[in-house]
Motif scaffolding. Structure first.
Motif, short mmCIF file in Angstrom:
data_model
loop_
_atom_site.label_atom_id
_atom_site.label_comp_id
_atom_site.label_asym_id
_atom_site.label_seq_id
_atom_site.Cartn_x
_atom_site.Cartn_y
_atom_site.Cartn_z
N ALA A 190 0.85 -1.18 0.00
CA ALA A 190 0.00 0.00 0.00
C ALA A 190 0.89 1.23 0.00
CB ALA A 190 -0.93 0.02 1.22
N ASN A 191 0.50 2.21 -0.80
CA ASN A 191 1.24 3.46 -0.86
C ASN A 191 0.28 4.62 -0.73
OD1 ASN A 191 4.30 3.06 -1.66
ND2 ASN A 191 3.11 1.45 -2.68
N VAL A 192 0.63 5.58 0.12
CA VAL A 192 -0.27 6.66 0.50
C VAL A 192 0.06 7.93 -0.27
CG1 VAL A 192 -0.86 8.23 2.39
CG2 VAL A 192 -0.80 5.77 2.79
N GLN A 193 -1.00 8.59 -0.74
CA GLN A 193 -0.91 9.90 -1.38
C GLN A 193 -1.85 10.85 -0.63
OE1 GLN A 193 -2.04 9.80 -5.48
NE2 GLN A 193 -1.87 12.01 -5.80
N VAL A 194 -1.41 12.09 -0.40
CA VAL A 194 -2.25 13.08 0.27
C VAL A 194 -3.07 13.82 -0.79
CG1 VAL A 194 -2.34 15.07 1.82
CG2 VAL A 194 -0.54 13.34 2.10
N ALA A 195 -4.40 13.79 -0.65
CA ALA A 195 -5.29 14.47 -1.58
C ALA A 195 -5.27 15.98 -1.32
CB ALA A 195 -6.71 13.93 -1.45
N PRO A 196 -5.73 16.79 -2.28
CA PRO A 196 -5.72 18.24 -2.08
C PRO A 196 -6.47 18.71 -0.85
CG PRO A 196 -6.04 17.73 -4.39
CD PRO A 196 -6.10 16.42 -3.66
N ASP A 197 -7.49 17.98 -0.43
CA ASP A 197 -8.25 18.43 0.75
C ASP A 197 -7.68 17.89 2.06
OD1 ASP A 197 -9.02 15.80 0.82
OD2 ASP A 197 -11.18 16.21 0.96
N GLY A 198 -6.56 17.16 2.00
CA GLY A 198 -5.91 16.65 3.20
C GLY A 198 -6.23 15.22 3.54
N MET B 48 -7.49 -8.76 -13.29
CA MET B 48 -6.19 -8.27 -13.73
C MET B 48 -5.14 -9.38 -13.75
SD MET B 48 -6.85 -5.06 -14.31
CE MET B 48 -5.26 -4.23 -14.33
N ASP B 49 -4.02 -9.06 -14.37
CA ASP B 49 -2.90 -10.01 -14.46
C ASP B 49 -1.93 -9.77 -13.32
OD1 ASP B 49 -4.07 -11.09 -16.67
OD2 ASP B 49 -2.60 -10.35 -18.11
N ARG B 50 -2.40 -10.08 -12.10
CA ARG B 50 -1.59 -10.03 -10.89
C ARG B 50 -1.07 -8.62 -10.62
NH1 ARG B 50 3.08 -14.09 -10.63
NH2 ARG B 50 3.24 -13.11 -8.58
N CYS B 51 -1.92 -7.77 -10.08
CA CYS B 51 -1.49 -6.43 -9.66
C CYS B 51 -0.50 -6.57 -8.51
CB CYS B 51 -2.68 -5.61 -9.20
SG CYS B 51 -3.90 -5.26 -10.45
N GLU B 52 0.69 -6.13 -8.72
CA GLU B 52 1.67 -6.15 -7.63
C GLU B 52 1.81 -4.74 -7.08
OE1 GLU B 52 4.51 -8.87 -6.96
OE2 GLU B 52 4.13 -10.19 -8.65
N ASP B 53 2.99 -4.14 -7.13
CA ASP B 53 3.16 -2.82 -6.52
C ASP B 53 2.36 -1.77 -7.27
OD1 ASP B 53 4.14 -1.18 -4.59
OD2 ASP B 53 6.21 -1.15 -5.31
N VAL B 54 1.80 -0.80 -6.52
CA VAL B 54 1.01 0.30 -7.08
C VAL B 54 1.48 1.58 -6.40
CG1 VAL B 54 -1.28 1.19 -7.61
CG2 VAL B 54 -0.96 -1.28 -7.25
N GLN B 55 1.96 2.56 -7.18
CA GLN B 55 2.42 3.80 -6.58
C GLN B 55 2.05 4.97 -7.47
OE1 GLN B 55 6.24 4.25 -4.75
NE2 GLN B 55 6.57 2.06 -4.53
N SER B 56 1.85 6.14 -6.84
CA SER B 56 1.58 7.36 -7.59
C SER B 56 2.86 8.19 -7.71
CB SER B 56 0.48 8.18 -6.91
OG SER B 56 0.86 8.53 -5.60
N SER B 57 3.01 8.87 -8.82
CA SER B 57 4.18 9.69 -9.05
C SER B 57 4.13 10.93 -8.17
CB SER B 57 4.25 10.12 -10.52
OG SER B 57 5.18 11.18 -10.69
N PRO B 58 5.21 11.24 -7.44
CA PRO B 58 5.22 12.47 -6.65
C PRO B 58 5.26 13.72 -7.51
CG PRO B 58 7.37 11.41 -6.59
CD PRO B 58 6.44 10.46 -7.30
N LYS B 59 5.57 13.58 -8.79
CA LYS B 59 5.63 14.72 -9.70
C LYS B 59 4.29 15.01 -10.35
CE LYS B 59 9.96 16.22 -9.87
NZ LYS B 59 10.35 17.63 -9.63
N THR B 60 3.60 13.97 -10.83
CA THR B 60 2.39 14.17 -11.64
C THR B 60 1.12 13.67 -10.99
OG1 THR B 60 2.59 12.04 -12.77
CG2 THR B 60 3.81 13.92 -13.72
N GLY B 61 1.23 12.83 -9.97
CA GLY B 61 0.06 12.21 -9.36
C GLY B 61 -0.48 11.03 -10.13
N LYS B 62 0.06 10.74 -11.32
CA LYS B 62 -0.37 9.57 -12.07
C LYS B 62 -0.01 8.31 -11.28
CE LYS B 62 0.17 11.64 -16.67
NZ LYS B 62 -1.19 11.47 -17.19
#
Length: 700
Positions: A370-378, A490-504
């Motif tokens: 699991a990887n955490v991203q902070v949304a614009p509203d906190g 899906m075909d085995r979702c392993e690691d999932v992360q968002s880009s700190p630059k773009t949010g993608k």
């Protein structure tokens, strides 16, 4: 698994890591809508790119899921604080500990593929590599030096564990840091000689138990850019093992489904198992996913939930059920014990007295991490993959908002954010005619695998969105709930992360050789190859307007990479010329550098490319987008895990897992990293065989 694996994919890994998952029926037998069913009612590419796209999606998902989100408030400022918090935004001018962001800090010429029989750790010219810590190295007071011929459970409880997977190096100052990693599983065949007595066999089981879990280790160095060494008696050093108490949080805590004879409260679990990838939160704690927990339990295997999670009535490979009754779930006393695993766990590496926790609000599945991203509203958002053939991608959105890290009280509040919130599962919708997704990996007429998607709610505002299931039932039996919601296989979702630059968001789908088999789902645009041996990377942009809002309930997606041998026609590298990229197969973990480049570690390349697994850099924007460049290769029969990219510091770190996995104690296949020759007496602290280790790569 002998005879069922391909190439050099090890039957040993299949047996010890995932309980021979591929030799058993696929747990997901749901009849969710396939791509062809959806396409008939969904989109043309022209509609997908305009306002009509959202209307077309309504036919599939319903208007309530496509309403979007309100205008976001500006992101709260995060001031500098004395508490290290890996994952906080780095100032544009640079980090006071690691220096300025510049691509020049990690220049390299890509290495060529390293043959699968080479027992070497290979780095580019101009770089050096050095282990920081190895299996068995002492980390707690009183721990003996490692001795591979005289191992004990008591010693292992005070030593660095086995098969290090998720990794982070969290700087505190320019010369001090914390190393945090989990220990996914054990390879008893190369750890121990064949037991001579039942008592010796039982002691080996106990050693294996204590080699699982987590390690927290203090690091020190002489200056920026210099190699780290670990402190064997650091005040923050800690081991979490199979007997460490974990608290249970969230809506399912205390439910009847989590109660056992040993824990009638359903709120206290001993240990954590099968920990794979993870993430460091913005408040400085570490998350990890319990993945292949089913392989540790013997169960009746008769209920829908037991079948869906791969639990069976067979003796387990490690036979821990012969030592501790909780691992035999056939008895009424411990029928619920498997329900107490398969969670996201959170540990606080900065407080050695803290109790680690399992968060039920985030659902129970075979979590890769699991990887955490902070949304614009906190609020905070966590992305999670379920690492099983034909299973799903998930998202968790916290109920409450993150507070600035200006006080310990605010940090304590932030540590509750994963205990309440909304849980979603993903449905992907391709935009190409079904006939163009033929299972070969050939690009459709529009030149890209892409489309739209929707987050299907499982729990919203504390209420179950699945008819006939309560909130605790949704969270304990999340796979069954996601089946009913109609998620995309899906075909085995392993690691999932968002880009700190773009949010993608980037999703590593490692492989699925069952796709397209008789009675199995065929190709979909987001999983376009039958017998998918090499895997692919999904790039996901939250929202339909391209604003990468993590709170959106819709998204756009495309395939960044369709992995494999560049010479093969079924591969794709973001549009970059295929004759100028490194071969890559079976993407597993992902990470980012300060410039926003994606780094991918692999697990399984020997099975398809006959080369050792490695770490690869991939630019995501501009003319270099899709240019895969291999940075390092790990030793024979090993997996590359937990990449950490400190490019400001000129350093890269990886966890090397199960080197020499196909050997035996008497006939080892790897001698990395100690390289003690076979048949000789190992010097104190070394081993005549392989040792999973954390390795640093630095310029020198």
């Amino acid at each position: 698994m002998v005879g069922m694996t391909r190439g050099k994919r090890s039957p040993v890994t299949c047996h010890l890591k995932c309980a021979d998952a591929c030799s058993h029926p696929v747990p997901n037998v749901s009849s969710n809508e396939t791509f062809r069913d959806i396409a008939a009612a969904a989109l043309s590419r022209r509609a997908a790119l305009g306002v009509a796209g959202a209307g077309a999606l309504t036919l599939v998902a319903g208007p309530s899921l496509l309403a979007g989100t309100a205008a976001a408030a500006p992101a709260p400022a995060v001031p500098e604080i004395p508490i290290p918090a890996g994952g906080l935004a780095i100032p544009e001018g640079g980090d006071p500990i690691l220096g300025k962001a510049t691509d020049r800090n990690l220049p390299f010429t890509a290495i060529g593929p390293v043959a699968a029989d080479q027992d070497t750790f290979t780095v580019p010219k101009g770089y050096k590599s050095q282990p920081i810590i190895r299996w068995g190295d002492p980390i707690l007071p009183g721990a003996p030096a490692f001795d591979g011929t005289k191992q004990t459970a008591a010693a292992q409880a005070c030593q660095f564990g086995y098969n290090n997977d998720y990794l982070d190096i969290i700087p505190i100052t320019s010369t001090s840091a914390l190393l945090v990693c989990n220990h996914e599983y054990t390879n008893e065949n190369i750890m121990f000689p064949v037991a001579a007595t039942p008592a010796e066999a039982d002691e080996q089981k106990r050693i294996g138990m204590n080699a699982h879990g987590f390690s927290v280790v203090e690091l020190t160095r002489t200056g920026p850019g210099k190699p780290w060494t670990y402190k064997p008696t650091g005040k923050l050093n800690r081991r979490f093992i199979t007997s460490t108490p974990f608290a249970v949080t969230g809506p399912a805590a205390g439910s009847d489904m989590l109660k056992t004879a040993a824990d009638p409260t359903g709120k206290k679990v001993l240990g954590t198992l099968g920990n794979c990838a993870g993430g460091t939160t913005p408040w400085g704690t570490v998350l990890s996913g319990e993945e292949n927990f089913n392989g540790y339990f013997r169960a009746a295997g008769t209920t829908d939930s037991e079948k869906r999670y791969g639990l069976t009535d067979r003796a387990t490979s490690r036979n821990w059920e012969s030592l501790e009754p909780r691992f035999d779930a056939r008895s009424a006393d411990y029928a619920n014990e498997p329900n107490r695993y398969g969670w996201i766990v959170e540990i606080d590496p900065f407080d050695p007295t803290s109790t680690p926790r399992k968060h039920t609000a985030m659902g129970r599945l075979k979590h890769e991490g699991a990887n955490v991203q902070v949304a614009p509203d906190g609020r905070v958002v966590a992305y999670m993959g379920d690492d099983e053939r034909f299973d799903y991608l998930y998202k968790f959105v916290s109920k409450n908002k993150m507070r600035p890290l200006t006080s310990l009280a605010n940090r304590k509040h932030n540590m509750t954010l994963l205990t309440e919130g909304d849980l979603y599962v993903a449905r992907f919708i391709g935009d190409s005619p079904a006939a163009q997704i033929d299972g070969t990996g050939t690009l459709p007429a529009d030149g890209v695998f892409d489309g739209l998607g929707v987050w299907l709610p499982l729990v919203l505002a504390g209420t179950s969105q699945i008819p006939g299931m309560t909130v605790p039932e949704v969270l304990v039996h999340t796979r069954l709930a996601a089946d009913k919601a109609g998620a995309t296989k899906m075909d085995r979702c392993e690691d999932v992360q968002s880009s700190p630059k773009t949010g993608k968001v980037y999703v590593a789908c490692t492989n699925n050789t069952d796709r397209g088999k008789v009675d199995k789902e065929g190709p979909t645009e987001v999983n376009p190859r039958n017998a998918n041996r090499d895997g692919h990377i999904v790039e996901l942009t939250e929202g339909l307007t391209g604003d990468a809002d993590p709170l959106a309930t819709t998204f756009r997606w495309n395939l960044l990479l369709v992995c494999g041998d560049p010479a093969e026609p079924h591969t794709y590298f973001g549009g970059y010329p295929k004759d100028k990229v490194s071969p890559i197969s079976c993407p597993d973990n992902v990470a980012f550098d300060s410039d926003g480049n994606l780094w991918i570690s692999t697990d399984g390349a020997p099975s398809t490319l006959n080369q050792n697994d490695g770490l690869f850099k991939v630019p995501l924007v501009g003319k270099e987008r899709g240019r895969v460049q291999q940075f390092l290769a790990v030793p024979t029969e090993a997996e590359t895990c937990g990449p950490v990219i400190h490019d400001r510091d000129g350093s890269v770190f990886v966890a090397v897992q199960h080197p020499g996995e196909d050997g035996s104690f008497a006939e080892q296949h790897s001698f990395w990293p100690d390289f003690v020759p076979a048949g000789t007496v190992a010097p104190k602290g070394q081993f005549a065989g392989p040792r999973p280790s954390v390795v640093q790569v630095y310029r020198g």
